[in-house]
Design a protein around this motif. Structure first.
Motif, PDB file in Angstrom:
ATOM      1  N   ILE A  76       0.846  -1.189   0.000  1.00 33.72           N
ATOM      2  CA  ILE A  76       0.000   0.000   0.000  1.00 33.72           C
ATOM      3  C   ILE A  76       0.883   1.242   0.000  1.00 33.72           C
ATOM      4  O   ILE A  76       2.044   1.181   0.398  1.00 33.72           O
ATOM      5  CB  ILE A  76      -0.952   0.038   1.220  1.00 33.72           C
ATOM      6  CG1 ILE A  76      -0.168   0.096   2.537  1.00 33.72           C
ATOM      7  CG2 ILE A  76      -1.899  -1.148   1.217  1.00 33.72           C
ATOM      8  CD1 ILE A  76      -1.015   0.376   3.756  1.00 33.72           C
ATOM      9  N   ARG A  77       0.314   2.340  -0.464  1.00 34.08           N
ATOM     10  CA  ARG A  77       1.035   3.614  -0.362  1.00 34.08           C
ATOM     11  C   ARG A  77       1.148   3.975   1.115  1.00 34.08           C
ATOM     12  O   ARG A  77       0.229   3.761   1.889  1.00 34.08           O
ATOM     13  CB  ARG A  77       0.296   4.714  -1.100  1.00 34.08           C
ATOM     14  CG  ARG A  77       0.375   4.556  -2.588  1.00 34.08           C
ATOM     15  CD  ARG A  77       0.125   5.876  -3.291  1.00 34.08           C
ATOM     16  NE  ARG A  77       0.155   5.688  -4.725  1.00 34.08           N
ATOM     17  CZ  ARG A  77       1.256   5.679  -5.463  1.00 34.08           C
ATOM     18  NH1 ARG A  77       2.417   5.857  -4.886  1.00 34.08           N
ATOM     19  NH2 ARG A  77       1.198   5.493  -6.759  1.00 34.08           N
ATOM     20  N   ASP A  78       2.283   4.521   1.510  1.00 33.52           N
ATOM     21  CA  ASP A  78       2.503   4.896   2.906  1.00 33.52           C
ATOM     22  C   ASP A  78       1.591   6.074   3.256  1.00 33.52           C
ATOM     23  O   ASP A  78       1.726   7.158   2.692  1.00 33.52           O
ATOM     24  CB  ASP A  78       3.957   5.286   3.109  1.00 33.52           C
ATOM     25  CG  ASP A  78       4.332   5.410   4.569  1.00 33.52           C
ATOM     26  OD1 ASP A  78       3.436   5.330   5.430  1.00 33.52           O
ATOM     27  OD2 ASP A  78       5.532   5.583   4.842  1.00 33.52           O
ATOM     28  N   PRO A  79       0.624   5.862   4.181  1.00 33.27           N
ATOM     29  CA  PRO A  79      -0.303   6.939   4.523  1.00 33.27           C
ATOM     30  C   PRO A  79       0.297   8.011   5.434  1.00 33.27           C
ATOM     31  O   PRO A  79      -0.385   8.972   5.773  1.00 33.27           O
ATOM     32  CB  PRO A  79      -1.459   6.222   5.218  1.00 33.27           C
ATOM     33  CG  PRO A  79      -0.956   4.886   5.585  1.00 33.27           C
ATOM     34  CD  PRO A  79       0.259   4.599   4.777  1.00 33.27           C
ATOM     35  N   LEU A  80       1.538   7.848   5.830  1.00 32.73           N
ATOM     36  CA  LEU A  80       2.258   8.802   6.677  1.00 32.73           C
ATOM     37  C   LEU A  80       1.481   9.086   7.955  1.00 32.73           C
ATOM     38  O   LEU A  80       1.246   8.175   8.738  1.00 32.73           O
ATOM     39  CB  LEU A  80       2.584  10.071   5.891  1.00 32.73           C
ATOM     40  CG  LEU A  80       3.459   9.841   4.653  1.00 32.73           C
ATOM     41  CD1 LEU A  80       3.595  11.132   3.862  1.00 32.73           C
ATOM     42  CD2 LEU A  80       4.804   9.298   5.029  1.00 32.73           C
ATOM     43  N   ALA A  81       1.035  10.304   8.190  1.00 29.50           N
ATOM     44  CA  ALA A  81       0.396  10.664   9.461  1.00 29.50           C
ATOM     45  C   ALA A  81      -1.086  10.307   9.502  1.00 29.50           C
ATOM     46  O   ALA A  81      -1.679  10.297  10.581  1.00 29.50           O
ATOM     47  CB  ALA A  81       0.562  12.152   9.730  1.00 29.50           C
ATOM     48  N   ASP A  82      -1.702   9.991   8.364  1.00 23.87           N
ATOM     49  CA  ASP A  82      -3.134   9.684   8.357  1.00 23.87           C
ATOM     50  C   ASP A  82      -3.461   8.387   9.092  1.00 23.87           C
ATOM     51  O   ASP A  82      -4.461   8.303   9.794  1.00 23.87           O
ATOM     52  CB  ASP A  82      -3.661   9.592   6.923  1.00 23.87           C
ATOM     53  CG  ASP A  82      -3.717  10.945   6.253  1.00 23.87           C
ATOM     54  OD1 ASP A  82      -3.675  11.963   6.971  1.00 23.87           O
ATOM     55  OD2 ASP A  82      -3.792  10.969   5.017  1.00 23.87           O
ATOM     56  N   TYR A  83      -2.621   7.379   8.914  1.00 26.80           N
ATOM     57  CA  TYR A  83      -2.872   6.084   9.538  1.00 26.80           C
ATOM     58  C   TYR A  83      -1.578   5.287   9.535  1.00 26.80           C
ATOM     59  O   TYR A  83      -0.839   5.298   8.551  1.00 26.80           O
ATOM     60  CB  TYR A  83      -3.955   5.328   8.755  1.00 26.80           C
ATOM     61  CG  TYR A  83      -4.115   3.885   9.168  1.00 26.80           C
ATOM     62  CD1 TYR A  83      -4.743   3.556  10.366  1.00 26.80           C
ATOM     63  CD2 TYR A  83      -3.627   2.849   8.381  1.00 26.80           C
ATOM     64  CE1 TYR A  83      -4.885   2.239  10.749  1.00 26.80           C
ATOM     65  CE2 TYR A  83      -3.773   1.530   8.762  1.00 26.80           C
ATOM     66  CZ  TYR A  83      -4.393   1.226   9.944  1.00 26.80           C
ATOM     67  OH  TYR A  83      -4.535  -0.068  10.335  1.00 26.80           O
ATOM     68  N   GLN A  84      -1.300   4.607  10.635  1.00 25.79           N
ATOM     69  CA  GLN A  84      -0.170   3.696  10.713  1.00 25.79           C
ATOM     70  C   GLN A  84      -0.679   2.341  11.163  1.00 25.79           C
ATOM     71  O   GLN A  84      -1.207   2.212  12.275  1.00 25.79           O
ATOM     72  CB  GLN A  84       0.898   4.211  11.678  1.00 25.79           C
ATOM     73  CG  GLN A  84       1.698   5.378  11.130  1.00 25.79           C
ATOM     74  CD  GLN A  84       2.431   5.040   9.849  1.00 25.79           C
ATOM     75  OE1 GLN A  84       3.109   4.030   9.763  1.00 25.79           O
ATOM     76  NE2 GLN A  84       2.269   5.877   8.836  1.00 25.79           N
ATOM     77  N   PRO A  85      -0.601   1.313  10.313  1.00 27.21           N
ATOM     78  CA  PRO A  85      -1.093  -0.010  10.708  1.00 27.21           C
ATOM     79  C   PRO A  85      -0.296  -0.573  11.884  1.00 27.21           C
ATOM     80  O   PRO A  85       0.891  -0.294  12.032  1.00 27.21           O
ATOM     81  CB  PRO A  85      -0.905  -0.866   9.448  1.00 27.21           C
ATOM     82  CG  PRO A  85      -0.057  -0.082   8.535  1.00 27.21           C
ATOM     83  CD  PRO A  85      -0.049   1.332   8.976  1.00 27.21           C
ATOM     84  N   GLU A  86      -0.983  -1.350  12.705  1.00 25.91           N
ATOM     85  CA  GLU A  86      -0.369  -1.991  13.864  1.00 25.91           C
ATOM     86  C   GLU A  86      -0.730  -3.463  13.857  1.00 25.91           C
ATOM     87  O   GLU A  86      -1.669  -3.884  13.186  1.00 25.91           O
ATOM     88  CB  GLU A  86      -0.866  -1.343  15.155  1.00 25.91           C
ATOM     89  CG  GLU A  86      -0.521   0.123  15.286  1.00 25.91           C
ATOM     90  CD  GLU A  86      -1.093   0.741  16.552  1.00 25.91           C
ATOM     91  OE1 GLU A  86      -1.643  -0.001  17.399  1.00 25.91           O
ATOM     92  OE2 GLU A  86      -1.014   1.969  16.689  1.00 25.91           O
ATOM     93  N   ASN A  87       0.003  -4.247  14.644  1.00 30.03           N
ATOM     94  CA  ASN A  87      -0.245  -5.689  14.699  1.00 30.03           C
ATOM     95  C   ASN A  87      -1.597  -6.036  15.306  1.00 30.03           C
ATOM     96  O   ASN A  87      -2.104  -7.123  15.092  1.00 30.03           O
ATOM     97  CB  ASN A  87       0.863  -6.390  15.491  1.00 30.03           C
ATOM     98  CG  ASN A  87       2.176  -6.388  14.750  1.00 30.03           C
ATOM     99  OD1 ASN A  87       2.225  -6.065  13.566  1.00 30.03           O
ATOM    100  ND2 ASN A  87       3.232  -6.741  15.435  1.00 30.03           N
ATOM    101  N   GLN A  88      -2.197  -5.132  16.055  1.00 29.69           N
ATOM    102  CA  GLN A  88      -3.500  -5.403  16.661  1.00 29.69           C
ATOM    103  C   GLN A  88      -4.647  -5.104  15.694  1.00 29.69           C
ATOM    104  O   GLN A  88      -5.797  -5.378  16.015  1.00 29.69           O
ATOM    105  CB  GLN A  88      -3.693  -4.555  17.929  1.00 29.69           C
ATOM    106  CG  GLN A  88      -2.722  -4.852  19.043  1.00 29.69           C
ATOM    107  CD  GLN A  88      -1.404  -4.118  18.869  1.00 29.69           C
ATOM    108  OE1 GLN A  88      -1.292  -3.184  18.100  1.00 29.69           O
ATOM    109  NE2 GLN A  88      -0.388  -4.578  19.593  1.00 29.69           N
ATOM    110  N   HIS A  89      -4.350  -4.551  14.541  1.00 28.76           N
ATOM    111  CA  HIS A  89      -5.388  -4.188  13.581  1.00 28.76           C
ATOM    112  C   HIS A  89      -5.708  -5.357  12.649  1.00 28.76           C
ATOM    113  O   HIS A  89      -4.965  -6.331  12.580  1.00 28.76           O
ATOM    114  CB  HIS A  89      -4.957  -2.977  12.757  1.00 28.76           C
ATOM    115  CG  HIS A  89      -4.842  -1.733  13.582  1.00 28.76           C
ATOM    116  ND1 HIS A  89      -4.435  -0.538  13.048  1.00 28.76           N
ATOM    117  CD2 HIS A  89      -5.061  -1.480  14.887  1.00 28.76           C
ATOM    118  CE1 HIS A  89      -4.427   0.387  13.978  1.00 28.76           C
ATOM    119  NE2 HIS A  89      -4.789  -0.174  15.119  1.00 28.76           N
TER     120      HIS A  89
END
Length: 128
Positions: A76-89
């Motif tokens: 995916i394109r890096d969303p920078l400050a909009d969203y950062q995926p995490e292992n709990q997602h």
């Protein structure tokens, strides 16, 4: 006298918008309040288009180190400050060939060939 020497400069692989054609929805999860205490509610966190492909041996090794089974790799394109995926997602891959299942995120890493992208490994437990 000039020689035509071949160029051995590294060319990073190009990803274009046409490669990112699968809708992806990222969710956060939390335990619902109630008597049972085992119900999980999902809240939509981010929506994007991405490239979905089979996991590489590197991705499979990362997942097996965490006692998980890698099913797919997402770019995916890096969303920078909009969203950062995490292992709990969780991620829902909106493809007609897949059932509407939410996959757990196993690992997130930047794409070292192109800094504009993130690589996300998704899957589930060993029994999935």
């Amino acid at each position: 006298m000039s020689y035509n020497r071949p160029s051995f400069r590294y060319k990073k692989p190009e990803a274009q918008n046409g490669d990112l054609r699968t809708p992806l929805t990222f969710y956060t999860s939390q335990v619902e309040e109630g008597v049972d205490g085992r119900d999980v509610s999902y809240k939509k966190a981010f929506y994007t288009m991405g490239q979905v492909y089979s996991p590489s041996m590197k991705d499979i090794e990362i997942a097996s180190g965490k006692s998980m089974r890698a099913k797919m790799t997402l770019k995916i394109r890096d969303p920078l400050a909009d969203y950062q995926p995490e292992n709990q997602h969780f991620v829902e891959v909106e493809d007609i060939r897949l059932t509407n299942k939410k996959w757990q995120i196993i690992d997130i890493r930047p794409d070292f060939d192109n800094r504009d992208f993130l690589i996300v490994i998704i899957g589930g437990g060993q029994d999935v």
